[in-house]
Enzyme design. Structure first.
Site, PDB file in Angstrom:
ATOM      1  N   CYS A 122       1.045  49.447  19.629  1.00 23.62           N
ATOM      2  CA  CYS A 122       2.326  50.105  19.921  1.00 23.62           C
ATOM      3  C   CYS A 122       2.591  51.298  18.998  1.00 23.62           C
ATOM      4  CB  CYS A 122       3.465  49.100  19.837  1.00 23.62           C
ATOM      5  SG  CYS A 122       3.223  47.687  20.919  1.00 23.62           S
ATOM      6  N   HIS A 255       9.830  52.967  18.659  1.00 24.76           N
ATOM      7  CA  HIS A 255       9.105  52.219  19.686  1.00 24.76           C
ATOM      8  C   HIS A 255      10.066  51.266  20.392  1.00 24.76           C
ATOM      9  CE1 HIS A 255       6.422  49.647  21.750  1.00 24.76           C
ATOM     10  NE2 HIS A 255       6.502  48.654  20.898  1.00 24.76           N
ATOM     11  N   ASN A 285       8.832  46.663  26.977  1.00 24.35           N
ATOM     12  CA  ASN A 285       7.932  47.207  25.954  1.00 24.35           C
ATOM     13  C   ASN A 285       6.636  47.653  26.634  1.00 24.35           C
ATOM     14  OD1 ASN A 285       6.118  47.629  23.878  1.00 24.35           O
ATOM     15  ND2 ASN A 285       6.648  45.766  22.751  1.00 24.35           N
TER      16      ASN A 285
HETATM   17  C1  LIG Z   1      10.249  37.393  20.930  1.00 25.13           C
HETATM   18  C2  LIG Z   1      11.689  37.179  20.528  1.00 25.13           C
HETATM   19  C3  LIG Z   1      12.614  37.844  21.548  1.00 25.13           C
HETATM   20  C4  LIG Z   1      11.973  35.682  20.524  1.00 25.13           C
HETATM   21  O1  LIG Z   1      13.285  35.452  20.110  1.00 25.13           O
HETATM   22  P1  LIG Z   1      13.582  34.316  19.037  1.00 25.13           P
HETATM   23  O2  LIG Z   1      15.037  34.270  18.852  1.00 25.13           O
HETATM   24  O3  LIG Z   1      12.711  34.616  17.851  1.00 25.13           O
HETATM   25  O4  LIG Z   1      13.122  33.059  19.827  1.00 25.13           O
HETATM   26  P2  LIG Z   1      12.073  31.940  19.425  1.00 25.13           P
HETATM   27  O5  LIG Z   1      10.692  32.445  19.614  1.00 25.13           O
HETATM   28  O6  LIG Z   1      12.440  31.371  18.080  1.00 25.13           O
HETATM   29  O7  LIG Z   1      12.382  30.868  20.525  1.00 25.13           O
HETATM   30  C5  LIG Z   1      13.666  30.281  20.622  1.00 25.13           C
HETATM   31  C6  LIG Z   1      13.670  29.356  21.804  1.00 25.13           C
HETATM   32  O8  LIG Z   1      13.620  30.126  23.022  1.00 25.13           O
HETATM   33  C7  LIG Z   1      12.557  29.642  23.828  1.00 25.13           C
HETATM   34  N1  LIG Z   1      12.023  30.752  24.614  1.00 25.13           N
HETATM   35  C8  LIG Z   1      11.015  31.601  24.295  1.00 25.13           C
HETATM   36  N2  LIG Z   1      10.846  32.479  25.293  1.00 25.13           N
HETATM   37  C9  LIG Z   1      11.752  32.185  26.246  1.00 25.13           C
HETATM   38  C10 LIG Z   1      12.068  32.747  27.492  1.00 25.13           C
HETATM   39  N3  LIG Z   1      11.425  33.806  27.998  1.00 25.13           N
HETATM   40  N4  LIG Z   1      13.079  32.198  28.202  1.00 25.13           N
HETATM   41  C11 LIG Z   1      13.771  31.142  27.737  1.00 25.13           C
HETATM   42  N5  LIG Z   1      13.498  30.563  26.561  1.00 25.13           N
HETATM   43  C12 LIG Z   1      12.507  31.093  25.815  1.00 25.13           C
HETATM   44  C13 LIG Z   1      11.550  29.083  22.867  1.00 25.13           C
HETATM   45  O9  LIG Z   1      10.708  28.163  23.486  1.00 25.13           O
HETATM   46  C14 LIG Z   1      12.461  28.436  21.851  1.00 25.13           C
HETATM   47  O10 LIG Z   1      12.890  27.189  22.359  1.00 25.13           O
HETATM   48  P3  LIG Z   1      13.047  25.917  21.393  1.00 25.13           P
HETATM   49  O11 LIG Z   1      14.092  26.323  20.404  1.00 25.13           O
HETATM   50  O12 LIG Z   1      13.475  24.865  22.347  1.00 25.13           O
HETATM   51  O13 LIG Z   1      11.695  25.716  20.784  1.00 25.13           O
HETATM   52  C15 LIG Z   1      11.985  37.755  19.122  1.00 25.13           C
HETATM   53  O14 LIG Z   1      11.306  37.011  18.145  1.00 25.13           O
HETATM   54  C16 LIG Z   1      11.570  39.183  19.006  1.00 25.13           C
HETATM   55  O15 LIG Z   1      12.185  40.051  19.596  1.00 25.13           O
HETATM   56  N6  LIG Z   1      10.540  39.480  18.204  1.00 25.13           N
HETATM   57  C17 LIG Z   1       9.975  40.806  18.107  1.00 25.13           C
HETATM   58  C18 LIG Z   1       8.984  40.942  19.211  1.00 25.13           C
HETATM   59  C19 LIG Z   1       8.541  42.339  19.437  1.00 25.13           C
HETATM   60  O16 LIG Z   1       9.330  43.237  19.448  1.00 25.13           O
HETATM   61  N7  LIG Z   1       7.229  42.503  19.621  1.00 25.13           N
HETATM   62  C20 LIG Z   1       6.619  43.726  19.917  1.00 25.13           C
HETATM   63  C21 LIG Z   1       6.463  44.526  18.690  1.00 25.13           C
HETATM   64  S1  LIG Z   1       5.396  45.855  18.998  1.00 25.13           S
END
Ligand SMILES: CC(C)(COP(=O)(O)OP(=O)(O)OC[C@H]1O[C@@H](n2cnc3c(N)ncnc32)[C@H](O)[C@@H]1OP(=O)(O)O)[C@@H](O)C(=O)NCCC(=O)NCCS
Length: 328
Positions: A122, A255, A285
């Site tokens: 990215c 980004h 993204n």
């Molecule tokens: C990916 C992201 C949105 C996840 O959000 P989060 O608040 O960290 O969520 P978690 O991964 O801790 O998951 C929380 C819960 O949601 C659930 N979950 C994950 N994806 C889900 C989805 N698409 N729909 C519903 N629930 C979902 C998980 O299973 C978890 O459930 P649990 O608590 O029962 O185990 C967040 O971490 C993020 O934005 N990270 C940066 C990612 C990014 O920008 N990457 C690219 C960089 S180049």
């Protein structure tokens, strides 16, 4: 070798999205049919994403990149034959080789330009733009096509709701030309390979088969923390390098991964949200394509004007990050 002009300027941009737009609700319904639960509410609250564009199976990165490149050339009023450097950032190349840049070159009918791909996930577009600027300032190129293009849907595990809802496909391109007037003012790139594990697609084609894991895997929370830390530092550094202040930046284009990262970062940098170009809601993204896509959208809708200062920032797998400060 041509005579060096002192600066490299962006003189045109273009972007292209595949025609199929998939809303969060449509994606949730599709995943539900395979017993994977998600919702528009979860996706939007966590990421700001409302929809993404997905290429049909078989549509390759070079096809999206070629369309974006044609539009950028038209916008710059530059003929493909004038281009002497093509740098294409992607993590989803058509082939192991030749490079996707060479495929785009052939599609455009250009002969003889140097053409190669950049792999910085990215951060790919800021890596590619910085490289093009260095070529131009060194007098090794006069007119560069810099492209970010991805069919990220091809490396997503559509059974992993934690990642498959976050990404989309697309392409963006800019034409960068040697100039007597300032254009790209400063740039800085970084990587920390020891963090490779937090975001990777650790597969390969070898001995006639896929080895390793062909799908994108991510530790979302680790990526989030890392991204806001390095982008904050990088923004301050690139602006200081140009002898300017963050308050002088007219438009901020980080980004487009997640609106929460963007707003958190803008607040840390004290950049008003009105100055942040946000397309993640529309495009999700698109990895290396996200910055040139957002730049093109904001140029074409009249927000970004000639003479304004634009701060571009990439961050992603590697772990990689970097910033480019541009006078348009
Ligand atoms: C990916 C992201 C949105 C996840 O959000 P989060 O608040 O960290 O969520 P978690 O991964 O801790 O998951 C929380 C819960 O949601 C659930 N979950 C994950 N994806 C889900 C989805 N698409 N729909 C519903 N629930 C979902 C998980 O299973 C978890 O459930 P649990 O608590 O029962 O185990 C967040 O971490 C993020 O934005 N990270 C940066 C990612 C990014 O920008 N990457 C690219 C960089 S180049």
């Amino acid at each position: 070798m041509t005579q060096a002009l002192p600066y490299a300027r962006i003189i045109g941009s273009g972007s292209f999205l595949p025609p199929r737009c998939v809303s969060n609700d449509e994606l949730a319904a599709d995943l539900a049919s395979r017993n994977i639960e998600t919702s528009d509410q979860w996706i939007f609250e966590r990421t700001g994403i409302r929809q993404r564009y997905l290429a049909e199976r078989g549509v390759k990165t070079s096809a999206l990149a070629t369309e974006a490149a044609r539009l950028a050339l038209a916008d710059a009023q530059v003929d493909a034959s004038e281009v002497d450097l093509i740098i294409l950032a992607t993590s989803t190349p058509d082939f192991v080789f030749p490079s996707t840049a060479c495929l785009v070159q052939a599609n455009l009918g250009n002969k003889g330009a140097a053409a190669f791909d950049v792999q910085a996930v990215c951060s790919g577009f800021v890596y590619a733009l910085t490289t093009a600027e260095a070529f131009i300032r060194a007098g090794r190129a006069r007119c560069a096509l810099v492209i970010g293009a991805e069919v990220f849907s091809s490396i997503l595990d559509w059974n992993d709701r934690g990642t498959c809802v976050l990404f989309g496909d697309g392409a963006g391109a800019v034409v960068v030309k040697a100039s007597a007037e300032p254009g790209i003012l400063s740039a800085e790139l970084h990587a920390d390979g020891s963090q490779m594990g937090i975001l990777s697609a650790a597969g390969n084609v070898a001995y006639g088969a896929v080895t390793g894991d062909p799908f994108l895997r991510m530790d979302g929370q680790a990526v989030f923390k890392q991204a806001v830390t390095v982008l904050d530092r990088s923004a301050r550094e690139v602006v200081a390098q140009a002898g300017l202040q963050l308050s002088e930046v007219d438009w901020f284009i980080p980004h487009q991964a997640n609106s929460r990262i963007l707003t958190f970062l803008a607040r840390k940098l004290e950049i008003p949200l009105e100055k942040v170009v946000m397309t993640v809601d529309q495009h999700a993204n698109t990895s290396a394509a996200s910055i040139p896509l957002a730049l093109d959208v904001a140029r074409r809708d009249g927000r970004i004007q000639t003479g304004q200062l634009v701060l571009l920032q990439g961050v992603g797998g590697g772990f990689t990050w970097g910033s480019v400060l541009v006078k348009m």
